[in-house]
Design a protein around this motif. Structure first.
Motif, mmCIF file in Angstrom:
data_model
loop_
_atom_site.group_PDB
_atom_site.id
_atom_site.type_symbol
_atom_site.label_atom_id
_atom_site.label_comp_id
_atom_site.label_asym_id
_atom_site.label_seq_id
_atom_site.Cartn_x
_atom_site.Cartn_y
_atom_site.Cartn_z
ATOM 1 N N ARG A 9 0.837 -1.211 0.000
ATOM 2 C CA ARG A 9 0.000 0.000 0.000
ATOM 3 C C ARG A 9 0.866 1.252 0.000
ATOM 4 O O ARG A 9 0.559 2.229 -0.699
ATOM 5 C CB ARG A 9 -0.935 -0.003 1.209
ATOM 6 C CG ARG A 9 -2.063 -1.026 1.109
ATOM 7 C CD ARG A 9 -3.130 -0.772 2.157
ATOM 8 N NE ARG A 9 -2.631 -0.983 3.510
ATOM 9 C CZ ARG A 9 -2.651 -2.156 4.138
ATOM 10 N NH1 ARG A 9 -3.125 -3.237 3.525
ATOM 11 N NH2 ARG A 9 -2.208 -2.265 5.376
ATOM 12 N N ILE A 13 1.126 4.601 -2.564
ATOM 13 C CA ILE A 13 1.138 6.016 -2.181
ATOM 14 C C ILE A 13 2.337 6.730 -2.798
ATOM 15 O O ILE A 13 2.213 7.791 -3.389
ATOM 16 C CB ILE A 13 1.158 6.148 -0.641
ATOM 17 C CG1 ILE A 13 -0.154 5.640 -0.050
ATOM 18 C CG2 ILE A 13 1.418 7.590 -0.219
ATOM 19 C CD1 ILE A 13 -0.121 5.448 1.460
ATOM 20 N N GLN A 16 2.275 7.544 -6.622
ATOM 21 C CA GLN A 16 1.507 8.667 -7.133
ATOM 22 C C GLN A 16 2.398 9.867 -7.463
ATOM 23 O O GLN A 16 2.013 10.738 -8.246
ATOM 24 C CB GLN A 16 0.445 9.075 -6.113
ATOM 25 C CG GLN A 16 -0.612 8.012 -5.871
ATOM 26 C CD GLN A 16 -1.559 8.376 -4.745
ATOM 27 O OE1 GLN A 16 -1.715 9.552 -4.403
ATOM 28 N NE2 GLN A 16 -2.182 7.370 -4.142
ATOM 29 N N VAL A 57 4.823 9.045 2.556
ATOM 30 C CA VAL A 57 4.037 8.136 3.387
ATOM 31 C C VAL A 57 3.711 8.785 4.734
ATOM 32 O O VAL A 57 2.587 8.668 5.242
ATOM 33 C CB VAL A 57 4.787 6.801 3.578
ATOM 34 C CG1 VAL A 57 4.092 5.914 4.604
ATOM 35 C CG2 VAL A 57 4.886 6.072 2.237
ATOM 36 N N ASP A 60 1.002 11.422 4.221
ATOM 37 C CA ASP A 60 -0.276 10.793 3.902
ATOM 38 C C ASP A 60 -1.005 10.372 5.174
ATOM 39 O O ASP A 60 -2.202 10.656 5.342
ATOM 40 C CB ASP A 60 -0.037 9.575 3.000
ATOM 41 C CG ASP A 60 -1.323 8.820 2.694
ATOM 42 O OD1 ASP A 60 -2.075 9.264 1.798
ATOM 43 O OD2 ASP A 60 -1.569 7.787 3.347
ATOM 44 N N ARG A 61 -0.303 9.705 6.078
ATOM 45 C CA ARG A 61 -0.944 9.294 7.328
ATOM 46 C C ARG A 61 -1.300 10.502 8.195
ATOM 47 O O ARG A 61 -2.394 10.553 8.800
ATOM 48 C CB ARG A 61 -0.044 8.338 8.107
ATOM 49 C CG ARG A 61 -0.711 7.784 9.372
ATOM 50 C CD ARG A 61 0.263 6.959 10.208
ATOM 51 N NE ARG A 61 0.708 5.779 9.509
ATOM 52 C CZ ARG A 61 0.047 4.622 9.519
ATOM 53 N NH1 ARG A 61 -1.100 4.520 10.185
ATOM 54 N NH2 ARG A 61 0.528 3.576 8.879
ATOM 55 N N ARG A 64 -4.456 12.156 7.012
ATOM 56 C CA ARG A 64 -5.644 11.340 7.241
ATOM 57 C C ARG A 64 -6.038 11.332 8.714
ATOM 58 O O ARG A 64 -7.231 11.381 9.044
ATOM 59 C CB ARG A 64 -5.399 9.907 6.757
ATOM 60 C CG ARG A 64 -5.475 9.752 5.236
ATOM 61 C CD ARG A 64 -5.423 8.297 4.813
ATOM 62 N NE ARG A 64 -4.084 7.713 4.934
ATOM 63 C CZ ARG A 64 -3.727 6.829 5.843
ATOM 64 N NH1 ARG A 64 -4.604 6.428 6.757
ATOM 65 N NH2 ARG A 64 -2.496 6.336 5.863
#
Length: 328
Positions: A9, A13, A16, A57, A60-61, A64
């Motif tokens: 996963r 990410i 992209q 990464v 991204d976390r 979120r």
């Protein structure tokens, strides 16, 4: 730290923003080392270094789980800061990056160009990091450490690419700064069930992880005066050290002369520009050349962000006797 599904996963990410980087078998390098060799070109990312993966990464976390984060702050010698600035700009998050005085001019310019507020403080990375932590507390900013699970998860995606392209590597040389790169390689190898021997590389002028590995406990140094700024670490991260101690076979120390020779070798044999830490893996392989006959060797070219003035003074000067021996 994470399982293979989470690593997959994370690779999505990273993908992209960062296409898979090449892993090339260069014949002139094979001749120089006297064996088969594959180079993983992390100098071919949007920031010119592997660190970009970890920042993507991590942000991204963070976005979120904490969408209202006011901003991030961290300390760096360059590539970690570029990674965070690059990722933060993609998420619309302000980034403040602390660097020591005298830091790489061109890395500083790149971090600023990616949108970070740049602050110079202290004489080395540790002083900059401590000041960044203090500012984070009173300014309400999210402090991003130099070593973190999400950073390792991100940079492990380059190891996933490499091991899937070359699963038969006998030995892989990886430079060590704060330890995320080699930790990611160890994790990816183990999750894929491979037997590749992983060897860390440090500077003789900043050998804190090498000394710790030999002693079996954390050992710090008073200075980290190497020209290879990506390896200029005085205080090992305990989590990184635990993983390295368990998963690496040994740590090789290389001198600045040997690193300079390796930078020249990369240029003449592949026409790729490597920064000091980026050339360290090749420097270590050249040092251990006699041990490598018949083995398939992997080298992590972790980045190519070397200032032109440093390249000219360090690499472009007359070759010292030690560098001549390293090039032989």
């Amino acid at each position: 730290m994470f399982d293979l599904a989470e690593l997959e996963r994370a690779h999505g990410i990273v993908g992209q923003a960062v296409p898979p980087t090449p892993a090339h078998a260069w014949p002139l390098l094979a001749q120089r080392l006297g064996t088969r060799v594959v180079v993983k070109h992390e100098n071919h990312t949007p920031i010119g270094a592997f660190k970009v993966r970890g920042g993507l990464v991590y942000l991204d976390r963070l976005k979120r789980e904490s969408p209202n984060t006011a901003g991030i702050i961290s300390a760096t010698r360059g590539n970690h800061g570029q990674s965070l600035a690059f990722a933060a700009s993609r998420h619309g998050v302000p980034a403040v990056i602390y660097v020591p005085r005298g830091n790489s001019v061109e890395k500083n310019r790149a971090m600023h160009a990616f949108g970070a507020e740049l602050v110079e403080h202290g004489e080395d990375f540790q002083a900059a990091a401590e000041e960044a932590q203090r500012r984070a507390q009173f300014a309400g900013l999210h402090m991003v450490p130099s070593f973190h699970r999400d950073l390792v998860l991100g940079v492990a995606t380059y190891a996933l690419e490499l091991f899937r392209a070359a699963p038969d590597l006998d030995i892989l040389y990886v430079p060590i700064g704060q330890g995320s790169g080699i930790s990611g390689c160890i994790m990816a190898r183990d999750l894929l069930g491979l037997k590749t021997e992983i060897v860390g590389v440090q500077s003789t002028e900043a050998p804190s992880y090498a000394l710790s590995f030999a002693a079996g406990k954390i050992v710090t140094t008073e200075t980290s005066n190497t020209l290879a700024d990506g390896m200029a670490t005085r205080i090992p991260d305990p989590d990184a050290f635990a993983l390295i101690r368990k998963g690496a076979s040994r740590i090789v120390q290389v001198s600045d002369d040997e690193v300079g020779a390796a930078i020249r070798a990369y240029w003449t044999d592949t026409h790729n520009l490597a920064e000091g830490a980026g050339a360290a893996a090749l420097a270590a392989a050249l040092q251990e050349k006699q041990k490598l006959a018949g083995k398939r060797v992997g080298l992590i070219l972790s980045g190519g962000n070397i200032d032109f003035d440093l390249f000219r003074k360090w690499v472009g000067t007359d070759v010292t006797p030690a560098a001549q021996r390293a090039m032989a």
